[in-house]
Design an enzyme around this catalytic site. Structure first.
Site, short mmCIF file in Angstrom:
data_model
loop_
_atom_site.label_atom_id
_atom_site.label_comp_id
_atom_site.label_asym_id
_atom_site.label_seq_id
_atom_site.Cartn_x
_atom_site.Cartn_y
_atom_site.Cartn_z
N CYS A 84 0.81 -1.22 0.00
CA CYS A 84 0.00 0.00 0.00
C CYS A 84 0.84 1.27 0.00
O CYS A 84 0.31 2.36 -0.18
CB CYS A 84 -0.93 0.00 1.21
N HIS A 334 -9.14 4.02 -1.49
CA HIS A 334 -7.78 3.49 -1.40
C HIS A 334 -7.45 2.57 -2.58
O HIS A 334 -7.36 1.36 -2.42
CB HIS A 334 -7.62 2.73 -0.07
#
Length: 385
Positions: A84, A334
């Site tokens: 991420c 996200h």
């Protein structure tokens, strides 16, 4: 050679299942280049942040794929993967290329297309960022991993579910004004606490959503900007990056993120600032507990006090330390590989005074991007120009 951001662009974050990574990336890359008055042939390199292309789209080798998609097939290109934190890592490599003199103009972008798969497939793909032998094979997914971190934190510091829920309430409220955000709905503390349980003590609205999207910035040297008469949108004051053990059980504490703390200290040293100089921050709130731990890693709060930021209004847009005016990962979304770049796009708007949730007199901005449960982290400090 100091680095600056000449321009930036971002798609909306949300469901783009009708599109492809090359289309999403191409859209923002060409928009960013056009905004700077540049063309693909002006670039020395194309850097791409992406985590799950080969897992979701059956597409690897995205560097040359996406360079070709924007009309720069002969330009040096590479994909960076750090879970991420792929976007933040991609940007830092672009900055290092500029600062070293190896390049004068680098496109640093990120893209992720997650909604092509069902939630079980996405969850399994995300789990590749955890320790396969010691975490995944034992049945842990990231909601479970962050639930362990949250439970331990709540035990150590007597923090309540309602305290964590305040983070989600704040960030969803901020997202309402952001046209790029996935969610446009405010929540109450009760709605967060009573939403569908996903891994006790975390519930649905404690977690960020599955998202598609792309973001890009054009990073150039000050000399290149002057020679081309560009008008940069931000200066890069400092960057930092650090790592930690991948599996939770190999760390000294699961209620801290020391990699982020080390990355922050490196960025502060390079920028010549402290956390007290930061006017606005975008931090990696993949779960509500993640924002709390981020604030402590950055030095904005002492251990155990990070939850008070949202509860007491200190991290609101008009608070003493504004955090995630964009809506954060919880509200804005996200798309993993794009998130770290998207944070920078948001912060350049803050520094220019044009953000929909504008922080008054924002002059120093911070981006905090985390991979997995904290095994990799980047911190970037931007200033106005």
């Amino acid at each position: 050679m100091p680095a600056t951001i000449a321009s930036g662009a971002s798609t909306t974050y949300g469901d783009h299942a009708e599109s492809s990574s090359r289309e999403l990336f191409g859209e923002v890359a060409l928009e960013a280049l056009d905004s700077a008055g540049l063309t693909p042939t002006d670039l020395d390199a194309v850097y791409v942040g992406n985590f799950m292309g080969d897992l979701i789209e059956d597409q690897g080798h995205m560097g040359p794929l996406l360079a070709d998609a924007i009309g720069a097939p002969e330009t040096a290109s590479v994909r960076f993967e750090s879970a991420c934190a792929s976007g933040g890592a991609t940007f830092r490599q672009a900055v290092l290329a500029i600062e070293s003199g190896a390049a004068d103009a680098v496109l640093a972008g990120g893209v992720e297309l997650m909604s092509l798969a069902d939630i079980e497939h996405v969850t399994d793909a995300l789990a590749n960022a955890a320790d396969e032998m010691y975490e995944n094979e034992q049945g842990l997914t990231f909601p479970g991993i962050y639930a362990l971190m949250a439970r331990r934190y709540m035990h150590e510091f007597d923090v309540s579910r309602e305290d964590l829920a305040a983070v989600s309430v704040k960030n969803h409220a901020n997202a309402v004004a952001n046209p790029l955000a996935q969610f446009q709905r405010e929540l109450t503390v009760e709605e967060v606490v009573e939403s569908k349980p996903i891994a006790t003590p975390l519930a649905l609205y404690d977690a960020c959503p599955v998202s598609d999207g792309a973001s890009a910035v054009v990073v150039v040297s000050e000399a290149f900007a002057a020679a081309r008469d560009l008008d940069p949108v931000a200066s890069v004051l400092g960057t930092g990056q650090s790592s930690d053990a991948l599996a939770l059980h190999d760390r000294g504490s699961i209620s801290r993120t020391p990699a982020a703390a080390r990355a922050a200290q490196e960025a502060y040293r390079e920028a010549g600032v402290t956390v007290d100089d930061v006017d606005v921050a975008e931090v990696h709130d993949c779960f509500t507990i993640a924002e709390v731990m981020a604030l402590e890693a950055l030095g904005a709060y002492d251990p155990g006090a990070g939850a008070r930021g949202a509860v007491d209004g200190e991290t609101a847009v008009d608070g003493s330390f504004p955090v995630n005016p964009s809506g954060g990962l919880l509200g804005k979304g996200h798309p993993v590989g794009a998130t770290g770049i998207g944070q920078l796009v948001e912060l350049t708007k803050q520094l220019r005074g044009v953000h929909p949730n504008q922080v008054t007199d924002a002059a120093v901005a911070l981006a905090h991007n985390v991979g997995g449960s904290g095994a990799s982290a980047t911190v970037t400090i931007l200033g106005g120009v």
